[in-house]
Design a protein around this motif. Structure first.
Motif, mmCIF file in Angstrom:
data_model
loop_
_atom_site.group_PDB
_atom_site.id
_atom_site.type_symbol
_atom_site.label_atom_id
_atom_site.label_comp_id
_atom_site.label_asym_id
_atom_site.label_seq_id
_atom_site.Cartn_x
_atom_site.Cartn_y
_atom_site.Cartn_z
ATOM 1 N N ILE A 43 33.849 6.904 -14.323
ATOM 2 C CA ILE A 43 33.894 7.469 -12.971
ATOM 3 C C ILE A 43 35.265 7.227 -12.339
ATOM 4 O O ILE A 43 35.836 8.107 -11.682
ATOM 5 C CB ILE A 43 32.772 6.856 -12.102
ATOM 6 C CG1 ILE A 43 31.409 7.343 -12.594
ATOM 7 C CG2 ILE A 43 32.965 7.211 -10.636
ATOM 8 C CD1 ILE A 43 30.238 6.630 -11.940
ATOM 9 N N LYS A 165 31.459 14.996 -20.533
ATOM 10 C CA LYS A 165 31.079 15.100 -19.121
ATOM 11 C C LYS A 165 30.407 16.433 -18.825
ATOM 12 O O LYS A 165 29.347 16.479 -18.177
ATOM 13 C CB LYS A 165 32.319 14.921 -18.231
ATOM 14 C CG LYS A 165 32.016 14.995 -16.747
ATOM 15 C CD LYS A 165 33.294 14.927 -15.922
ATOM 16 C CE LYS A 165 34.107 16.203 -16.076
ATOM 17 N NZ LYS A 165 35.277 16.242 -15.169
ATOM 18 N N LYS A 192 29.003 13.078 -6.895
ATOM 19 C CA LYS A 192 30.132 12.725 -7.760
ATOM 20 C C LYS A 192 31.345 12.324 -6.926
ATOM 21 O O LYS A 192 31.991 11.302 -7.194
ATOM 22 C CB LYS A 192 30.494 13.914 -8.649
ATOM 23 C CG LYS A 192 31.628 13.622 -9.641
ATOM 24 C CD LYS A 192 32.074 14.880 -10.360
ATOM 25 C CE LYS A 192 32.858 15.788 -9.434
ATOM 26 N NZ LYS A 192 33.488 16.913 -10.138
#
Length: 369
Positions: A43, A165, A192
């Motif tokens: 992330i 991803k 996100k």
């Protein structure tokens, strides 16, 4: 028409599911802990990967490789710096042991004189304390070995999470019905972005706190300032308990290496100022003013994380709870759970509000009559 099940049946199913989940998390800890750290790192590295692809015009695989390599070099550099500090600390262990023995002898004499506790009784308590600490030390050593093995897998997992991803996101889109696709896309996009900002904020906060701790200890002339400063920043993730340990460790080192109490008092004052700065400026403005976990949930979740995954669980519990709160706040059906995790405390509960509304309604109807 959806069939409504009784509360006792739904609660039993939920409880049984939580028990199975906890069982799986506990027994798969060696596999899941590296994965959890890899998700956090992926992330954090995702914006850098996107930047290299769009601005640097690098191929996707090369961009991911460069981002992971940069992260690993930074972690290895920090690790080498800490190893150098630990090596210097280990060289002084005989001196520390001698000083601790002197302090222990004085403490025993004080307790015998003022508390009426003879030395045999004190030795018995010390033996019981050592026996109780053995499982904790064994668990810590095991966690450290597992952490080293996980560090080897960390770049591999991180690379694969970044590489796949799109596949993982498409899976989430396809799991839900087509009529909910727009809502799912909006929630995933917002989540996100919020998670990336939150995780980057946590990292930046840890770097700032570690720097402030190290600088304060260097100014005060405390040995192993960098090691203690970084340890304090890591412990700062654990609410309340971590803050106490972060102050206690440098105070103990100062007591062992210096005479008097001036340095110890100065350390407490410096750390109090740093904690005030962290709580009132870094967390609200650097981490995120929208992601706050209340004290009750923080303490409970840290102890649950420690019981489940040891030291790693204690460090992972707060970031992952913050991520869950971000998701809860953006899913309509889960918003009550997001409020439960948050710090906003209502002045009155729903029952009181409804009672007041009913009283007002009755009084108004009485006046009309």
């Amino acid at each position: 028409m959806l069939k409504k099940y009784p509360f006792y049946l739904k609660s039993t199913v939920v409880l049984f599911g939580l028990i199975l989940l906890t069982y799986a998390l506990f027994h798969l800890a060696d596999t899941l802990i590296p994965l959890a750290f890899s998700v956090m790192l992926a992330i954090l590295l995702n914006p850098l990967t996107n930047f290299l692809v769009k601005k640097g015009h690098f191929p996707h695989v090369v961009s991911i490789s460069v981002a992971v390599l940069v992260a690993m070099l930074i972690l290895i550099g920090i690790g080498l710096l800490l190893v150098m500090e630990v090596r210097g600390f280990s060289d002084q262990l005989p001196i520390f042991q001698k000083k601790l023995a002197e302090m222990g002898s004085k403490a025993q004499a004080f307790m015998q004189q003022h508390l009426g506790m003879d030395r045999n009784q004190q030795q018995q308590y010390l033996h019981e304390g050592k026996t109780a600490l053995k499982p904790l030390l064994a668990a810590t050593a095991s966690s450290a070995l597992g952490g080293f093995a996980g560090f080897v897998l960390l770049p591999i997992y991180t690379f694969l999470f970044l590489f796949y991803k799109a596949l993982l996101l498409n899976f989430l889109y396809e799991v839900f019905a087509e009529e909910n696709e727009s809502s799912v896309r909006k929630i995933l996009t917002e989540t996100k972005s919020a998670i990336q900002q939150y995780m980057f904020g946590l990292l930046l906060e840890a770097i700032i706190v570690a720097t402030l701790n190290s600088v304060a200890l260097l100014i005060l002339g405390v040995k192993y300032a960098v090691l203690l400063g970084v340890m304090g920043a890591l412990l700062n993730v654990i609410p309340f308990i971590g803050g106490i340990l972060a102050v206690l460790i440098p105070v103990v080192i100062a007591t062992l290496t210096q005479s008097g109490i001036h340095t110890q008092v100065a350390i407490c004052i410096a750390y109090a100022i740093i904690q005030f700065t962290d709580n009132h400026f870094l967390i609200p403005y650097v981490v995120s003013s929208k992601v706050k976990i209340n004290a009750l949930v923080s303490i409970i979740i840290v102890f649950l994380g420690g019981s489940l995954w040891g030291v790693s669980g204690m460090f992972l519990s707060i970031p992952f709870t913050g991520v869950l709160k971000i998701i809860f706040d953006r899913v309509p059906d889960l918003k009550p759970w997001g409020k439960l995790l948050g710090t906003e405390v209502p002045t009155q509960h729903k029952g009181q509000f409804r009672q007041i509304s009913r009283r007002i309604g009755k009084s108004l109807s009485g006046k009309k009559n």
